[in-house]
Write an enzyme that holds these catalytic residues in place. Structure first.
Site, PDB file in Angstrom:
ATOM      1  CB  CYS A  44      58.112  37.287  55.478  1.00  0.00           C
ATOM      2  SG  CYS A  44      58.743  38.942  55.818  1.00  0.00           S
ATOM      3  CB  CYS A  48      64.690  35.161  55.118  1.00  0.00           C
ATOM      4  SG  CYS A  48      64.570  36.742  54.264  1.00  0.00           S
ATOM      5  CB  CYS A  74      60.831  42.395  56.844  1.00  0.00           C
ATOM      6  SG  CYS A  74      61.043  40.893  57.813  1.00  0.00           S
ATOM      7  CG  ASP A  92      61.706  36.801  52.301  1.00  0.00           C
ATOM      8  OD1 ASP A  92      61.612  35.619  51.960  1.00  0.00           O
ATOM      9  OD2 ASP A  92      61.159  37.270  53.301  1.00  0.00           O
TER      10      ASP A  92
HETATM   11 FE1  FES Z   1      62.842  37.768  54.933  1.00  0.00          FE
HETATM   12 FE2  FES Z   1      61.009  39.167  56.206  1.00  0.00          FE
HETATM   13  S1  FES Z   1      61.802  37.254  56.761  1.00  0.00           S
HETATM   14  S2  FES Z   1      62.291  39.816  54.589  1.00  0.00           S
END
Ligand code: FES
Length: 136
Positions: free
Chosen positions: A69, A44, A113, A46
């Protein structure tokens, strides 16, 4: 945020997750931390930074910066509260499930996450040990 987005979020997340997302505790870069953990999720994109201040084997302060997120922000914030005041060994037992439990749960698709929060703290403590061994 549009009301439609908020409606979707509130149907997916618990009130606690939304509260920690909207009012994040301990957010921000720390001045002179003893350890910094940087972790990310390649899928993702992040990224999470966990900063720790450690005095005599106890985490006296813990803050975070998360570029990610809703669940990543809420779990990193909750983790900082859980880590403060604990010994290093005790803090390292905090699991992603413990963090999710503190937030009254996460949707199954968002459990990964919370793993960032667990790994972020471990990485920060590792960094502390690395910094400490270099100064001896
Ligand atoms: Fe990437 Fe939550 S979608 S850490």
């Amino acid at each position: 945020m549009l009301w439609k987005e908020w409606l979707v979020m509130s149907s997916v997340y618990t009130d606690k997750v939304l509260d920690y997302f909207r009012n994040p505790r301990n957010m921000g870069k720390m001045e002179n931390p003893n350890g910094v953990g940087k972790v990310g999720n390649a899928v993702c994109g992040d990224v999470m930074f966990i900063y720790v201040k450690i005095e005599g084997n106890v985490i006296t302060d813990c803050t975070f910066e998360t570029f990610g997120c809703v669940a990543a922000i809420a779990t990193s914030s909750a983790l900082t509260e859980m880590a403060k005041g604990r010994t290093l060994d005790d803090a390292l037992t905090i699991s992603n499930k413990d963090v999710a439990d503190k937030l009254d749960g996460l949707p199954p698709l968002k459990m990964h996450c919370s793993l960032l929060a667990e790994e972020g703290l471990k990485s920060a403590v590792e960094d502390y040990h690395k910094n400490n061994s270099q100064t001896k």
